[in-house]
Design an enzyme around this catalytic site. Structure first.
Site, PDB file in Angstrom:
ATOM      1  N   CYS A 140      -5.843   5.619  -3.304  1.00 30.11           N
ATOM      2  CA  CYS A 140      -4.750   4.371  -3.323  1.00 30.11           C
ATOM      3  C   CYS A 140      -3.473   4.474  -4.172  1.00 30.11           C
ATOM      4  CB  CYS A 140      -5.196   3.005  -4.095  1.00 30.11           C
ATOM      5  SG  CYS A 140      -4.702   1.654  -3.837  1.00 30.11           S
TER       6      CYS A 140
ATOM      7  N   CYS B 220       1.106  -0.966  -0.129  1.00 30.25           N
ATOM      8  CA  CYS B 220      -0.325  -0.515   0.069  1.00 30.25           C
ATOM      9  C   CYS B 220       0.912   0.836  -0.749  1.00 30.25           C
ATOM     10  CB  CYS B 220      -1.170   0.090   1.434  1.00 30.25           C
ATOM     11  SG  CYS B 220      -1.388   1.414   1.398  1.00 30.25           S
TER      12      CYS B 220
ATOM     13  N   GLU C  21     -10.781  -0.860  -3.773  1.00 28.50           N
ATOM     14  CA  GLU C  21     -10.034  -1.641  -3.532  1.00 28.50           C
ATOM     15  C   GLU C  21      -9.980  -2.892  -2.753  1.00 28.50           C
ATOM     16  OE1 GLU C  21      -6.524  -0.329  -0.640  1.00 28.50           O
ATOM     17  OE2 GLU C  21      -7.320   1.377  -1.485  1.00 28.50           O
TER      18      GLU C  21
END
Length: 287
Positions: free
Chosen positions: A228, A78, A219
């Site tokens: 994101c 991430c 997501e």
């Protein structure tokens, strides 16, 4: 012995996670903790849980990151969370380095901290972080079946997207109706389409007249999120590959703007964006 742990809530461009320093507070069952703590209205509320810990090889990395989605599944990477970790480590006094090597499931990422002096507090703070996201992968058979993914029909629409792996899978779809498209309706079905053996993150993007790329995200494992980081990188790559943009892009997401550069000299992607503290507290470990 107390079963309470300290947590920190942080957000990067609106992508909000619960952060726990596992050097001080081990989490025996992070998957369960993420599912319970991520519920808005009932617990802390977040897009998931991020664990900061020791790297498997201290010679190669300074710290490690493990991230769990709101549904308890573990994510590979991430970008927004990695920026937040950079700010966390520096401003909590766990490091004084301006460059941090962060171990993730998709490789070691280099975080470059951009510092400012806060005249009100007299402290040095992290204003933004640039992350070397390494090279995008355009073919990853364990994540994408190109034959099945050529024309994906979901109800009344056919989608032709660009697959980009940033360690985790992304499918970027350029549309003309970004503000009205039903992200939940189409994103939820695209995520689990047979073209994606490990499920997939879905980005809907539209190139604006000023060259910025407006992007909305479904997501994997979390649903609609405000941003994101890996998705912004994938969008920038897809835009460059399809001739919609150059190698530098501003990706405008619901929670903020990320600057992405895909360098030609080493094929690496560099993502720059903000990170911010929200609040801190204590919570009991789930049984």
């Amino acid at each position: 012995m107390s079963n309470k742990i300290r947590f920190t809530k942080m957000q990067g461009a609106g992508n909000d996670y619960i952060y726990v320093n596992t050097l001080a507070y081990p989490i025996p069952n992070p998957s369960l903790a993420s599912q319970i703590w991520s519920k808005y209205h009932f617990k802390i509320g977040s897009d998931g849980l991020v664990l900061i810990g020791r790297p498997s090889d201290p010679a190669k990395a300074d710290y490690s990151m493990h991230i769990y989605n709101a549904d308890g599944s573990e994510a590979m990477m991430c970008g927004n969370a990695s920026r937040c970790i950079g700010k966390y480590l520096y401003e909590k006094g766990l490091t004084f380095q301006e460059e941090i090597r962060l171990e993730t499931l998709s490789g070691v990422k280099i975080l470059k901290l951009h510092l400012i002096d806060n005249k009100e507090t007299g402290k040095t703070e992290v204003e933004s972080v640039t992350v070397d996201m390494l090279e995008p992968q355009l073919e990853e058979r364990t994540q994408y079946n190109a034959e099945v993914g050529k024309n994906i029909q979901i109800e009344d629409r056919i989608f032709n997207g660009t697959f980009v792996s940033m360690g985790n899978p992304h499918y970027v779809i350029f549309v003309n109706d970004i503000d009205t498209i039903d992200i939940a309706r189409y994103g939820s079905k695209l995520e689990v389409h047979p073209a994606f053996p490990q499920r997939c993150n879905i980005e809907f993007a539209e190139v604006r007249a000023n060259g910025e790329i407006r992007t909305r995200v479904w997501e994997r494992g979390s649903g609609i999120t405000l941003a994101c980081g890996t998705g912004a990188c994938a969008t920038a790559v897809a835009a460059a590959l399809t001739g919609r943009a150059e190698r530098k892009s501003k990706i405008v997401m619901d929670g903020g703007t990320l600057e992405i550069e895909w360098k030609a000299n080493n094929n690496h992607i560099y993502m720059t964006g903000p990170a911010a503290f929200a609040f801190e507290g204590e919570i009991e470990l789930p049984e």
